[in-house]
Design a protein around this motif. Structure first.
Motif, PDB file in Angstrom:
ATOM      1  N   TYR A 192      52.161  47.977  38.103  1.00  0.00           N
ATOM      2  CA  TYR A 192      51.019  48.711  37.555  1.00  0.00           C
ATOM      3  C   TYR A 192      51.504  49.922  36.755  1.00  0.00           C
ATOM      4  O   TYR A 192      51.016  50.187  35.648  1.00  0.00           O
ATOM      5  CB  TYR A 192      50.099  49.178  38.684  1.00  0.00           C
ATOM      6  CG  TYR A 192      49.245  48.096  39.290  1.00  0.00           C
ATOM      7  CD1 TYR A 192      48.171  47.555  38.595  1.00  0.00           C
ATOM      8  CD2 TYR A 192      49.501  47.624  40.570  1.00  0.00           C
ATOM      9  CE1 TYR A 192      47.377  46.566  39.158  1.00  0.00           C
ATOM     10  CE2 TYR A 192      48.715  46.636  41.137  1.00  0.00           C
ATOM     11  CZ  TYR A 192      47.661  46.111  40.427  1.00  0.00           C
ATOM     12  OH  TYR A 192      46.886  45.134  40.990  1.00  0.00           O
TER      13      TYR A 192
ATOM     14  N   CYS B 234      46.970  36.535  31.135  1.00  0.00           N
ATOM     15  CA  CYS B 234      46.137  35.916  32.170  1.00  0.00           C
ATOM     16  C   CYS B 234      46.555  34.478  32.427  1.00  0.00           C
ATOM     17  O   CYS B 234      46.699  34.052  33.582  1.00  0.00           O
ATOM     18  CB  CYS B 234      44.670  35.972  31.750  1.00  0.00           C
ATOM     19  SG  CYS B 234      43.928  37.613  31.815  1.00  0.00           S
TER      20      CYS B 234
ATOM     21  N   TYR C  99      49.877  38.705  40.224  1.00  0.00           N
ATOM     22  CA  TYR C  99      48.653  39.351  40.690  1.00  0.00           C
ATOM     23  C   TYR C  99      48.381  40.685  39.984  1.00  0.00           C
ATOM     24  O   TYR C  99      47.264  40.911  39.501  1.00  0.00           O
ATOM     25  CB  TYR C  99      48.706  39.551  42.208  1.00  0.00           C
ATOM     26  CG  TYR C  99      48.116  38.398  42.983  1.00  0.00           C
ATOM     27  CD1 TYR C  99      46.791  38.020  42.799  1.00  0.00           C
ATOM     28  CD2 TYR C  99      48.879  37.688  43.894  1.00  0.00           C
ATOM     29  CE1 TYR C  99      46.254  36.954  43.502  1.00  0.00           C
ATOM     30  CE2 TYR C  99      48.347  36.618  44.602  1.00  0.00           C
ATOM     31  CZ  TYR C  99      47.034  36.262  44.403  1.00  0.00           C
ATOM     32  OH  TYR C  99      46.501  35.205  45.093  1.00  0.00           O
ATOM     33  N   PRO C 100      49.351  41.597  39.909  1.00  0.00           N
ATOM     34  CA  PRO C 100      49.071  42.840  39.178  1.00  0.00           C
ATOM     35  C   PRO C 100      48.731  42.598  37.713  1.00  0.00           C
ATOM     36  O   PRO C 100      47.816  43.231  37.173  1.00  0.00           O
ATOM     37  CB  PRO C 100      50.380  43.632  39.324  1.00  0.00           C
ATOM     38  CG  PRO C 100      51.047  43.066  40.521  1.00  0.00           C
ATOM     39  CD  PRO C 100      50.682  41.624  40.546  1.00  0.00           C
TER      40      PRO C 100
ATOM     41  N   ASN D  14      45.158  41.252  37.516  1.00  0.00           N
ATOM     42  CA  ASN D  14      44.154  42.279  37.794  1.00  0.00           C
ATOM     43  C   ASN D  14      43.945  43.198  36.601  1.00  0.00           C
ATOM     44  O   ASN D  14      42.809  43.545  36.248  1.00  0.00           O
ATOM     45  CB  ASN D  14      44.568  43.099  39.019  1.00  0.00           C
ATOM     46  CG  ASN D  14      44.438  42.326  40.310  1.00  0.00           C
ATOM     47  OD1 ASN D  14      43.653  41.391  40.393  1.00  0.00           O
ATOM     48  ND2 ASN D  14      45.205  42.699  41.314  1.00  0.00           N
TER      49      ASN D  14
ATOM     50  N   ALA E 139      40.445  42.702  33.913  1.00  0.00           N
ATOM     51  CA  ALA E 139      39.513  43.833  33.842  1.00  0.00           C
ATOM     52  C   ALA E 139      39.473  44.422  32.435  1.00  0.00           C
ATOM     53  O   ALA E 139      38.399  44.764  31.916  1.00  0.00           O
ATOM     54  CB  ALA E 139      39.920  44.896  34.856  1.00  0.00           C
TER      55      ALA E 139
ATOM     56  N   GLN F   9      33.195  42.742  40.155  1.00  0.00           N
ATOM     57  CA  GLN F   9      33.830  43.289  41.351  1.00  0.00           C
ATOM     58  C   GLN F   9      33.237  42.677  42.623  1.00  0.00           C
ATOM     59  O   GLN F   9      33.960  42.408  43.592  1.00  0.00           O
ATOM     60  CB  GLN F   9      33.663  44.814  41.372  1.00  0.00           C
ATOM     61  CG  GLN F   9      34.377  45.539  40.246  1.00  0.00           C
ATOM     62  CD  GLN F   9      35.881  45.404  40.334  1.00  0.00           C
ATOM     63  OE1 GLN F   9      36.433  45.241  41.424  1.00  0.00           O
ATOM     64  NE2 GLN F   9      36.558  45.486  39.195  1.00  0.00           N
TER      65      GLN F   9
ATOM     66  N   GLY G  78      34.655  39.230  43.259  1.00  0.00           N
ATOM     67  CA  GLY G  78      36.004  39.325  43.806  1.00  0.00           C
ATOM     68  C   GLY G  78      35.997  39.697  45.279  1.00  0.00           C
ATOM     69  O   GLY G  78      36.756  39.136  46.078  1.00  0.00           O
TER      70      GLY G  78
ATOM     71  N   ARG H 255      37.220  37.404  48.590  1.00  0.00           N
ATOM     72  CA  ARG H 255      38.193  37.894  49.572  1.00  0.00           C
ATOM     73  C   ARG H 255      37.652  37.819  50.997  1.00  0.00           C
ATOM     74  O   ARG H 255      38.428  37.877  51.956  1.00  0.00           O
ATOM     75  CB  ARG H 255      38.602  39.329  49.226  1.00  0.00           C
ATOM     76  CG  ARG H 255      39.573  39.412  48.054  1.00  0.00           C
ATOM     77  CD  ARG H 255      40.117  40.817  47.886  1.00  0.00           C
ATOM     78  NE  ARG H 255      39.116  41.725  47.357  1.00  0.00           N
ATOM     79  CZ  ARG H 255      38.903  41.941  46.068  1.00  0.00           C
ATOM     80  NH1 ARG H 255      39.616  41.288  45.165  1.00  0.00           N
ATOM     81  NH2 ARG H 255      37.981  42.797  45.663  1.00  0.00           N
TER      82      ARG H 255
END
Length: 207
Positions: free
Chosen positions: A4, A22, A98-99, A102, A106, A126, A129, A133
């Motif tokens: 990140y 992506c 994953y990072p 994300n 977005a 959001q 998501g 989870r």
């Protein structure tokens, strides 16, 4: 966290397309599941135990490990995945995919929505998501108990593959919003001006 920081401070979006990032992340997740899959041709067999072989004096880290044949009937057909291969692939693929996913999803969603009110759309994004989870671990753990890790891996591969195919199909639409400007000539001005009605209509035009 490290990825990140690198992505934000080094502005990697200038060098990597969000759409490509992506799709690369999704492909990496599929690769991880394929490499760490318990394929039938893998040599060896997972350690097994049951109530008759259980050592009550052993600690958890000693003899009472492996697949419990009293609880799971799929133990006999399960092949072991190399632990070093698993953790290496986990760090490389999951730690990067994953990072990157994300951040880019977005960012891309924000650009696609453009100047339109984003609160509701971002909230739905959001919330979906968060809902996944909550439901995901329950569904995957249920599959794991009933059918073993292979079925859980199969489900994840199918979901990611369907998502990747959807990205490929909608690739050309995953672009920042462009609003066409409609103009008309006003008798009270020297040139074409954009009316308030046309300005409002242009805001709600799709990609």
């Amino acid at each position: 966290m490290a990825f990140y920081i690198v992505y934000v401070f080094f502005k990697l979006e200038r060098f990597i397309s969000s759409r490509i990032a992506c799709m690369f992340s999704l492909a990496s997740l599929i690769l991880f599941h394929l490499i760490t899959y318990s394929w039938p041709f893998i040599p060896g067999h997972v350690a097994m135990h049951n109530s008759t072989t259980l050592d009550t004096n052993a600690t958890v880290n000693e003899d009472n490990v492996g697949c419990d044949t009293d609880k799971f009937d799929w133990c006999d057909d399960l092949r072991p995945v190399n632990v070093y291969l698993y953790y290496t692939m986990y760090i490389i693929t999951i730690g990067i995919a994953y990072p990157m996913l994300n951040i880019t999803v977005a960012t891309l969603l924000s650009k696609i929505l453009g100047p339109r009110p984003q609160g509701t759309q971002q909230g739905i994004f959001q919330a979906s998501g968060s809902f996944s989870r909550v439901i995901g671990p329950i569904g995957v753990s249920t599959l794991y108990v009933a059918f073993g890790p292979r079925m859980a891996w199969n489900l994840e591969i199918i979901v990611i593959a369907v998502t990747l195919v959807s990205w490929i199909v909608c690739y050309k639409r995953m672009v920042p919003l462009k609003m066409p400007i409609r103009t008309e000539t006003s008798s009270e001005s020297e040139g074409p001006v954009q009316t308030e009605v046309n300005r409002r209509q242009s805001i709600f035009n799709g990609v």
